[in-house]
Design an enzyme around this catalytic site. Structure first.
Site, PDB file in Angstrom:
ATOM      1  N   THR A  37       0.829  -1.216   0.000  1.00  0.00           N
ATOM      2  CA  THR A  37       0.000   0.000   0.000  1.00  0.00           C
ATOM      3  C   THR A  37       0.861   1.263   0.000  1.00  0.00           C
ATOM      4  OG1 THR A  37      -0.246  -0.026   2.408  1.00  0.00           O
ATOM      5  CG2 THR A  37      -1.988  -1.099   1.130  1.00  0.00           C
ATOM      6  N   GLY A  38       2.142   1.125   0.316  1.00  0.00           N
ATOM      7  CA  GLY A  38       3.071   2.260   0.200  1.00  0.00           C
ATOM      8  C   GLY A  38       3.489   2.424  -1.259  1.00  0.00           C
ATOM      9  N   SER A  77       1.457  -1.363   8.056  1.00  0.00           N
ATOM     10  CA  SER A  77       0.088  -1.910   7.989  1.00  0.00           C
ATOM     11  C   SER A  77      -0.700  -1.114   6.960  1.00  0.00           C
ATOM     12  CB  SER A  77      -0.621  -1.778   9.335  1.00  0.00           C
ATOM     13  OG  SER A  77      -1.970  -2.207   9.219  1.00  0.00           O
ATOM     14  N   ALA A 116       3.041   1.996  16.138  1.00  0.00           N
ATOM     15  CA  ALA A 116       1.982   2.886  15.666  1.00  0.00           C
ATOM     16  C   ALA A 116       0.657   2.151  15.814  1.00  0.00           C
ATOM     17  CB  ALA A 116       2.230   3.262  14.211  1.00  0.00           C
ATOM     18  N   TYR A 147      -8.397  -4.912  11.197  1.00  0.00           N
ATOM     19  CA  TYR A 147      -7.475  -3.818  11.523  1.00  0.00           C
ATOM     20  C   TYR A 147      -7.484  -3.541  13.022  1.00  0.00           C
ATOM     21  CZ  TYR A 147      -5.292   0.824  11.222  1.00  0.00           C
ATOM     22  OH  TYR A 147      -4.460   1.926  11.375  1.00  0.00           O
TER      23      TYR A 147
END
Ligand code: UDP
Length: 332
Positions: A37-38, A77, A116, A147
């Site tokens: 997702t990055g 994540s 995080a 999540y």
């Protein structure tokens, strides 16, 4: 002597801003990302910096970091609801196995580990605003649980490491954060509304729009993460902007800011979408001297400028591809 800090998820929206911040203040950075997702583009400008190392890995499978480590930030994540709902098993794996690997790396090097975590651990909160002492109201079998529960498990694992092995840890609960480098297709509310307003398309308000969020600009958030990492607090510590808006208020702010003529349409509310969210940041204020300083309209303007530039670059790329195609056709 400069420190060598590992940023898990360093190619993501928030992670890449953290890499920038750490390098700018003189640290060495090892960025670990699988770019699911990055985006490589988020750290492309750092590739020539000798103090920056990129490791491409999925930390739920392996964490191949060589050399000294003075600290580990775990931001790995999917974070946008459409992203984690599309990757339920991967989200659970990175929160559990990935966090376990990050903790082991920190422990092996006697380094500090920052997790995080998220305001999602509060679920659809009965207590408002949410202090760190609130235990939350999470549906453990709903779609969002992949999540929420991954992050709750990651918090539990982090505290167990700390209690049983003495690992130096910190937990931050991040509230909705926005800014440049949100992917245009990220699906979160700020990027959706800004892009829709820019294109003159309807703004998609889910449900009646009375649900609230409190939006923190990315530079403020990163400053808070680093302040917590540099402290000796374990936390958890809430980091977010306590200015709370309904989704409808956000939609009209975006339309007004961009001078857009976009109408608002209503789409179904996602399952278990929290009705309200606002951080109590008393602890961050008193223990870290931290608070956000960026006003919503200023942060939205900076984010809009980024998304406009992305759209321009994409259009140029498409035009170049079209040009090359018609050139090829002509020569055949
Ligand atoms: N939302 C919306 N329209 C969109 C995207 C999101 O109305 O196009 C709403 C969503 O239902 C939620 C809020 O905006 O109430 C924030 O959603 P987001 O996905 O940004 O983050 P969340 O806080 O749900 O993790």
């Amino acid at each position: 002597m400069s420190r060598r800090l590992v940023v898990l998820g360093g190619g993501g929206f928030l992670g890449s801003h953290l890499c920038d911040h750490l390098l700018a203040r003189g640290d060495e950075v090892v960025c670990v990302d699988d770019f699911s997702t990055g985006r490589r583009a988020n750290v492309a400008h750092l590739r020539q910096d000798p103090r920056f190392t990129l490791v491409e890995a999925d930390i739920s499978e392996s964490l191949p970091v060589e050399g000294p480590v003075s600290g580990v930030f775990n931001l790995a994540s999917p974070a946008s609801p459409p992203d984690y709902l599309a990757r339920p098993l991967q989200t659970l794996a990175v929160g559990s196995e990935g966090t376990r690997r990050g903790l082991a790396l920190a422990r092996d090097h006697r380094a500090r580990f920052l997790l995080a975590s998220t305001s999602e651990v509060y679920g659809d909160p009965d207590v408002h605003p949410q202090p760190e002492s609130y235990w939350g109201n999470v549906n453990s079998v709903g779609p969002r649980s992949v999540y929420d529960e991954a992050k709750r498990f990651a918090e539990a694992l982090t505290m167990a490491h700390h209690r049983t092995l003495g690992t130096d840890v910190a937990i931050v609960r991040i509230f909705n954060t926005y800014g440049p480098r949100l992917r245009p297709d990220d699906g979160r509310v700020v990027s959706n509304f800004l892009l829709q307003a820019m294109k003159g398309e309807p703004l998609t308000v889910y449900g009646d729009g009375s649900q609230t969020r409190s939006l923190c600009y990315v530079d403020d958030e990163v400053r808070g993460l680093v302040a917590l990492f540099d402290s000796d607090l374990t936390g958890p510590v809430n980091l977010g902007n306590p200015d709370e808006y309904t989704v409808l208020q956000l939609a009209s702010t975006v339309v007004d800011l961009l001078g857009s003529s976009s109408p608002i349409i209503h789409l179904p509310l996602p399952v278990d979408d929290p009705t309200r969210r606002r951080p109590d940041i008393s602890l961050a204020r008193s223990a870290l001297g931290w608070e956000p300083t960026t006003h919503l309209r200023d942060g939205l303007a900076l984010t809009a400028a980024f998304l406009a530039e992305e759209a321009r670059a994409t259009a140029e790329d498409l035009a170049a591809v079209d040009g090359a195609r018609s050139g090829n056709n002509g020569s055949e």
